[in-house]
Motif scaffolding. Structure first.
Motif, PDB file in Angstrom:
ATOM      1  N   UNK A 169      12.591 -19.139   2.770  1.00 18.54           N
ATOM      2  CA  UNK A 169      13.678 -18.685   3.634  1.00 18.54           C
ATOM      3  C   UNK A 169      13.579 -17.187   3.916  1.00 18.54           C
ATOM      4  N   UNK A 170      13.578 -16.341   2.881  1.00 16.44           N
ATOM      5  CA  UNK A 170      13.398 -14.898   3.072  1.00 16.44           C
ATOM      6  C   UNK A 170      12.963 -14.256   1.758  1.00 16.44           C
ATOM      7  N   UNK A 171      12.588 -12.995   1.835  1.00 15.68           N
ATOM      8  CA  UNK A 171      12.154 -12.246   0.657  1.00 15.68           C
ATOM      9  C   UNK A 171      12.750 -10.841   0.717  1.00 15.68           C
ATOM     10  N   UNK A 172      13.245 -10.358  -0.423  1.00 15.26           N
ATOM     11  CA  UNK A 172      13.803  -9.014  -0.510  1.00 15.26           C
ATOM     12  C   UNK A 172      13.102  -8.271  -1.635  1.00 15.26           C
ATOM     13  N   UNK A 173      12.628  -7.059  -1.337  1.00 10.22           N
ATOM     14  CA  UNK A 173      11.897  -6.266  -2.321  1.00 10.22           C
ATOM     15  C   UNK A 173      12.752  -5.085  -2.774  1.00 10.22           C
ATOM     16  N   UNK A 174      12.818  -4.891  -4.091  1.00  9.20           N
ATOM     17  CA  UNK A 174      13.586  -3.803  -4.689  1.00  9.20           C
ATOM     18  C   UNK A 174      12.664  -2.955  -5.573  1.00  9.20           C
ATOM     19  N   UNK A 175      13.093  -1.715  -5.841  1.00 11.94           N
ATOM     20  CA  UNK A 175      12.310  -0.850  -6.720  1.00 11.94           C
ATOM     21  C   UNK A 175      13.245   0.026  -7.543  1.00 11.94           C
ATOM     22  N   UNK A 187       0.854  -1.185   0.000  1.00 15.54           N
ATOM     23  CA  UNK A 187       0.000   0.000   0.000  1.00 15.54           C
ATOM     24  C   UNK A 187       0.890   1.235   0.000  1.00 15.54           C
ATOM     25  N   UNK A 188       0.615   2.174  -0.890  1.00 14.57           N
ATOM     26  CA  UNK A 188       1.362   3.436  -0.957  1.00 14.57           C
ATOM     27  C   UNK A 188       0.463   4.577  -0.509  1.00 14.57           C
ATOM     28  N   UNK A 189       1.039   5.590   0.135  1.00 16.66           N
ATOM     29  CA  UNK A 189       0.248   6.743   0.569  1.00 16.66           C
ATOM     30  C   UNK A 189       0.029   7.742  -0.554  1.00 16.66           C
ATOM     31  N   UNK A 190       0.781   7.618  -1.643  1.00 12.55           N
ATOM     32  CA  UNK A 190       0.574   8.454  -2.812  1.00 12.55           C
ATOM     33  C   UNK A 190       0.521   7.573  -4.060  1.00 12.55           C
ATOM     34  N   UNK A 191      -0.250   8.012  -5.037  1.00  9.32           N
ATOM     35  CA  UNK A 191      -0.326   7.268  -6.288  1.00  9.32           C
ATOM     36  C   UNK A 191       0.989   7.406  -7.050  1.00  9.32           C
ATOM     37  N   UNK A 192       1.472   6.298  -7.590  1.00  9.16           N
ATOM     38  CA  UNK A 192       2.737   6.331  -8.309  1.00  9.16           C
ATOM     39  C   UNK A 192       2.859   5.142  -9.250  1.00  9.16           C
ATOM     40  N   UNK A 193       3.827   5.242 -10.137  1.00  5.46           N
ATOM     41  CA  UNK A 193       4.223   4.143 -11.006  1.00  5.46           C
ATOM     42  C   UNK A 193       5.671   3.794 -10.699  1.00  5.46           C
ATOM     43  N   UNK A 194       5.984   2.521 -10.591  1.00  7.20           N
ATOM     44  CA  UNK A 194       7.347   2.091 -10.299  1.00  7.20           C
ATOM     45  C   UNK A 194       7.547   0.663 -10.779  1.00  7.20           C
ATOM     46  N   UNK A 195       8.801   0.252 -10.852  1.00  9.21           N
ATOM     47  CA  UNK A 195       9.154  -1.131 -11.147  1.00  9.21           C
ATOM     48  C   UNK A 195       9.479  -1.822  -9.828  1.00  9.21           C
ATOM     49  N   UNK A 196       8.937  -3.005  -9.630  1.00  7.33           N
ATOM     50  CA  UNK A 196       9.172  -3.787  -8.417  1.00  7.33           C
ATOM     51  C   UNK A 196       9.812  -5.121  -8.767  1.00  7.33           C
ATOM     52  N   UNK A 197      10.761  -5.563  -7.941  1.00  4.39           N
ATOM     53  CA  UNK A 197      11.297  -6.923  -8.026  1.00  4.39           C
ATOM     54  C   UNK A 197      11.213  -7.540  -6.640  1.00  4.39           C
ATOM     55  N   UNK A 198      10.671  -8.740  -6.569  1.00  5.78           N
ATOM     56  CA  UNK A 198      10.584  -9.483  -5.321  1.00  5.78           C
ATOM     57  C   UNK A 198      11.448 -10.725  -5.456  1.00  5.78           C
ATOM     58  N   UNK A 199      12.549 -10.757  -4.715  1.00 11.23           N
ATOM     59  CA  UNK A 199      13.467 -11.876  -4.764  1.00 11.23           C
ATOM     60  C   UNK A 199      13.229 -12.823  -3.607  1.00 11.23           C
ATOM     61  N   UNK A 221      14.752 -16.814  -6.569  1.00  8.13           N
ATOM     62  CA  UNK A 221      14.000 -16.568  -7.798  1.00  8.13           C
ATOM     63  C   UNK A 221      13.356 -15.194  -7.656  1.00  8.13           C
ATOM     64  N   UNK A 222      13.668 -14.315  -8.607  1.00  8.20           N
ATOM     65  CA  UNK A 222      13.207 -12.929  -8.558  1.00  8.20           C
ATOM     66  C   UNK A 222      12.097 -12.721  -9.566  1.00  8.20           C
ATOM     67  N   UNK A 223      11.068 -11.994  -9.142  1.00  7.95           N
ATOM     68  CA  UNK A 223       9.893 -11.751  -9.972  1.00  7.95           C
ATOM     69  C   UNK A 223       9.744 -10.254 -10.205  1.00  7.95           C
ATOM     70  N   UNK A 224       9.613  -9.876 -11.468  1.00  9.97           N
ATOM     71  CA  UNK A 224       9.515  -8.467 -11.857  1.00  9.97           C
ATOM     72  C   UNK A 224       8.073  -8.063 -12.118  1.00  9.97           C
ATOM     73  N   UNK A 225       7.689  -6.914 -11.543  1.00  9.70           N
ATOM     74  CA  UNK A 225       6.433  -6.250 -11.882  1.00  9.70           C
ATOM     75  C   UNK A 225       6.818  -4.902 -12.483  1.00  9.70           C
ATOM     76  N   UNK A 226       6.693  -4.815 -13.799  1.00  9.62           N
ATOM     77  CA  UNK A 226       7.181  -3.661 -14.540  1.00  9.62           C
ATOM     78  C   UNK A 226       6.085  -2.607 -14.688  1.00  9.62           C
ATOM     79  N   UNK A 227       6.449  -1.316 -14.470  1.00  8.48           N
ATOM     80  CA  UNK A 227       5.494  -0.208 -14.594  1.00  8.48           C
ATOM     81  C   UNK A 227       4.235  -0.470 -13.781  1.00  8.48           C
TER      82      UNK A 227
END
Length: 220
Positions: free
Chosen positions: A164-170, A110-122, A130-136
């Motif tokens: 084991x764990x998860x790391x989120x990048x943007x 959840x974001x407090x402001x509307x935005x567009x970004x690229x997300x990767x969840x590793x 295994x990393x998953x991309x959500x583009x735009x």
């Protein structure tokens, strides 16, 4: 329009021991979803995306190129390690819930402001990430975006490992023009208090005017 990436395999080690190594197995883009949509790309690595103080984007950035930044880390117990970063003036809330089998679950952002970004969840499991991309990806202010995840790759024993764990990048976070941020709870309280004071002041002023019109007699 989102750009679809072909599945790519990344190997972060230069050599292998005689024993079997983790493999991509049956992992696919539909193993991670957000708002019912599958990820746009997938990358496999024998590294750990959570190594280092700012995460380890090298497990995927030969495939998902660009300057990636750490959003947040989620530990082995499924708990978000810290409050996610403030990005471009927007705060974030991330939730993560594992099923009893430790191989599937749900997540949200959840974001407090509307935005567009690229997300990767590793996601790290079985000595592989295994990393998953959500583009735009478009996030709407105050709206909780929900998704699911499933581990489909194999560990060294050709079995599906537990989480084991998860790391989120943007990267490339841009606020949506013309959309106001969702006020914080404290801001709402101050706004309501201010409106209440203005209403009280207006009633007092109207009562005084009526009292003056009646020659000083009391208005009930």
């Amino acid at each position: 329009m989102k750009t679809k990436y072909f599945m790519a395999l990344l190997l972060s080690v230069a050599s292998f021991s005689a024993s079997a190594a983790a493999s991509i197995g049956n992992a696919k883009v539909t193993d991670f979803t957000l708002n019912g949509q599958a990820a746009d790309g997938i990358a496999f690595s024998t590294g750990n995306g959570q190594s280092g103080p700012n995460g380890n984007p090298s497990v995927f950035n030969n495939v998902f190129t660009g300057s990636w930044n750490l959003l947040t880390e989620i530990g082995s117990n499924g708990q978000v390690s810290s409050t996610p970063l403030n990005i471009a003036g927007s705060g974030f809330d991330v939730t993560f819930s594992l099923a009893p089998n430790q191989k599937t679950g749900v997540w949200s952002i959840t974001a407090t402001q509307s935005m567009t970004l690229d997300l990767v969840l590793g996601m790290h499991a079985g000595n592989a990430t295994v990393s998953f991309l959500f583009n735009d990806e478009q996030l709407t202010a105050g709206q909780t975006e929900t998704g699911t995840f499933n581990i489909g790759w194999f560990n060294g024993g050709s079995n599906i490992p537990a989480y084991s764990n998860l790391t989120m990048f943007y990267k490339d976070a841009v606020l949506t023009p013309g959309v106001s941020p969702v006020p914080e709870a404290g801001t709402w309280a101050m706004m309501l208090a201010g409106l209440g004071f203005l209403g009280f002041a207006a009633r007092r002023k109207n009562a005084k005017i009526r009292q003056d019109d009646l020659g000083g007699s009391q208005v009930i």
